[in-house]
Design a protein around this motif. Structure first.
Motif, mmCIF file in Angstrom:
data_model
loop_
_atom_site.group_PDB
_atom_site.id
_atom_site.type_symbol
_atom_site.label_atom_id
_atom_site.label_comp_id
_atom_site.label_asym_id
_atom_site.label_seq_id
_atom_site.Cartn_x
_atom_site.Cartn_y
_atom_site.Cartn_z
ATOM 1 N N LYS A 40 0.826 -1.207 0.000
ATOM 2 C CA LYS A 40 0.000 0.000 0.000
ATOM 3 C C LYS A 40 0.860 1.257 0.000
ATOM 4 N N LEU A 41 1.992 1.190 0.710
ATOM 5 C CA LEU A 41 2.890 2.344 0.757
ATOM 6 C C LEU A 41 3.529 2.620 -0.603
ATOM 7 N N GLU A 42 3.617 1.594 -1.434
ATOM 8 C CA GLU A 42 4.220 1.739 -2.757
ATOM 9 C C GLU A 42 3.167 1.920 -3.856
ATOM 10 N N ALA A 43 1.931 2.153 -3.472
ATOM 11 C CA ALA A 43 0.833 2.210 -4.434
ATOM 12 C C ALA A 43 1.112 3.208 -5.554
ATOM 13 N N GLN A 44 0.853 2.762 -6.777
ATOM 14 C CA GLN A 44 1.055 3.599 -7.953
ATOM 15 C C GLN A 44 -0.112 4.567 -8.102
ATOM 16 N N LEU A 45 0.181 5.852 -8.245
ATOM 17 C CA LEU A 45 -0.859 6.864 -8.389
ATOM 18 C C LEU A 45 -1.433 6.821 -9.807
ATOM 19 N N ILE A 46 -2.750 6.684 -9.915
ATOM 20 C CA ILE A 46 -3.422 6.647 -11.216
ATOM 21 C C ILE A 46 -4.557 7.658 -11.228
ATOM 22 N N LYS A 47 -5.117 7.874 -12.401
ATOM 23 C CA LYS A 47 -6.230 8.807 -12.549
ATOM 24 C C LYS A 47 -7.554 8.052 -12.626
ATOM 25 N N ALA A 48 -8.582 8.636 -12.033
ATOM 26 C CA ALA A 48 -9.915 8.038 -12.114
ATOM 27 C C ALA A 48 -10.446 8.142 -13.536
ATOM 28 N N LYS A 79 -3.282 3.863 -6.218
ATOM 29 C CA LYS A 79 -3.910 4.922 -5.430
ATOM 30 C C LYS A 79 -4.629 5.864 -6.385
ATOM 31 N N VAL A 80 -5.904 6.160 -6.084
ATOM 32 C CA VAL A 80 -6.710 6.952 -7.004
ATOM 33 C C VAL A 80 -7.630 7.877 -6.224
ATOM 34 N N PHE A 81 -7.844 9.080 -6.731
ATOM 35 C CA PHE A 81 -8.779 10.015 -6.109
ATOM 36 C C PHE A 81 -10.161 9.786 -6.706
ATOM 37 N N LEU A 82 -11.122 9.440 -5.843
ATOM 38 C CA LEU A 82 -12.501 9.203 -6.275
ATOM 39 C C LEU A 82 -13.421 10.248 -5.671
ATOM 40 N N THR A 83 -14.420 10.658 -6.434
ATOM 41 C CA THR A 83 -15.407 11.607 -5.923
ATOM 42 C C THR A 83 -16.525 10.856 -5.214
#
Length: 271
Positions: A40-48, A79-83
């Motif tokens: 989890k600490l190494e989670a790749q940042l992606i786009k929603a 890792k992703v930002f969700l609304t």
């Protein structure tokens, strides 16, 4: 690990395009998973995923489809930002396990994708508040397998419907105008929220017609291209396929014809 990296390099060299027929596949704008992303600490940042109906016919994507490889001994974290509200985990590829959790580790969705490249499988999840969430992908066997997914808004796919006029055959007189109706408001063959991007009128004598236009109850009126009697690039108008359509014909000659309305549409895969 070395074997996995080599497979990822090979996969990266292959261009796979999104096509109609219920398939979410890697695209020119898709993203490959990158190691290390095993915790989890190494989670790749992606786009929603924020795909719109007007994107698909012209195949416009930007970093929304994620592709990678995994096994039951390999966890891939993203890792992703969700609304806040309804979101979708849209899966394809080989079978795999997945889970979605928040920053504190509370699970919002855990499931298994089984369908093995048979088409987009959407899993609905309700996000309580906007923020960052984590997606974990794990294979089901010790063999390395591939996966594809998008998370956020729904993905879209293409479809087509052909409808005969309610009037059947129409008799025209030279220089006159005639109309035909195509009511598909309750057609169960159409997916929900299907948006038209292409219209064609079949059954006409090509050189006899002068003008053909198609309108709907939303107030849109589309003049079809002469001789081929079709119009493309209509997705930005957001015309729902489930509607009462009307065609207006002007002919040069006395003739009888049986018009068929052909609609190509784009729809969200949510079921």
């Amino acid at each position: 690990m070395r074997r996995k990296i080599l497979m990822m390099m090979a996969a990266f060299a292959i261009m796979i395009c999104l096509v109609g027929g219920d398939s979410i596949t890697a695209h020119a704008g898709s993203i490959n998973e990158t190691e290390p992303n095993n915790t989890k600490l190494e989670a790749q940042l992606i786009k929603a995923n924020n795909q719109k109906p007007s994107d698909l016919p012209s195949e416009i994507f930007s970093e929304q489809v994620i592709k990678g490889t995994t096994s039951n001994e390999d966890q891939d974290w993203f890792k992703v930002f969700l609304t806040a509200g309804i979101n979708y985990m849209s899966c394809n590829g080989d079978p795999y396990n997945f889970s979605i959790e928040n920053e504190s580790g509370s699970y919002y969705l855990q499931n298994k994708y089984w369908h093995s490249k048979q088409g987009i499988t959407p899993y609905k999840l309700t996000v309580p508040e906007s923020g960052y969430y984590y997606v974990k992908i794990t294979g089901m066997t010790s063999s390395t397998s591939s996966y594809l997914f998008a998370i956020g808004g729904p993905t879209y796919d293409l479809g087509k419907i052909e409808v005969s006029s309610q009037e059947g055959s129409i008799t025209m007189r030279s220089g006159r105008t005639q109309t035909a109706n195509f009511n598909i408001t309750n057609n169960n063959n159409l997916p929900e929220r299907a948006i038209v991007y292409f219209i064609r009128m079949d059954g006409l004598k090509t050189t006899s017609a002068k003008n053909v236009s198609v309108s709907n109850s939303q107030g849109n009126s589309i003049s079809l291209q002469q001789y081929v009697w079709q119009k493309n690039g209509l997705a930005t108008l957001n015309m729902e396929a489930r509607d009462n359509w009307r065609a207006t014909f002007t002919y040069h000659k006395d003739t009888t014809f049986t018009p068929t309305l052909v609609l190509r549409y784009v729809y969200p895969v949510i079921e």
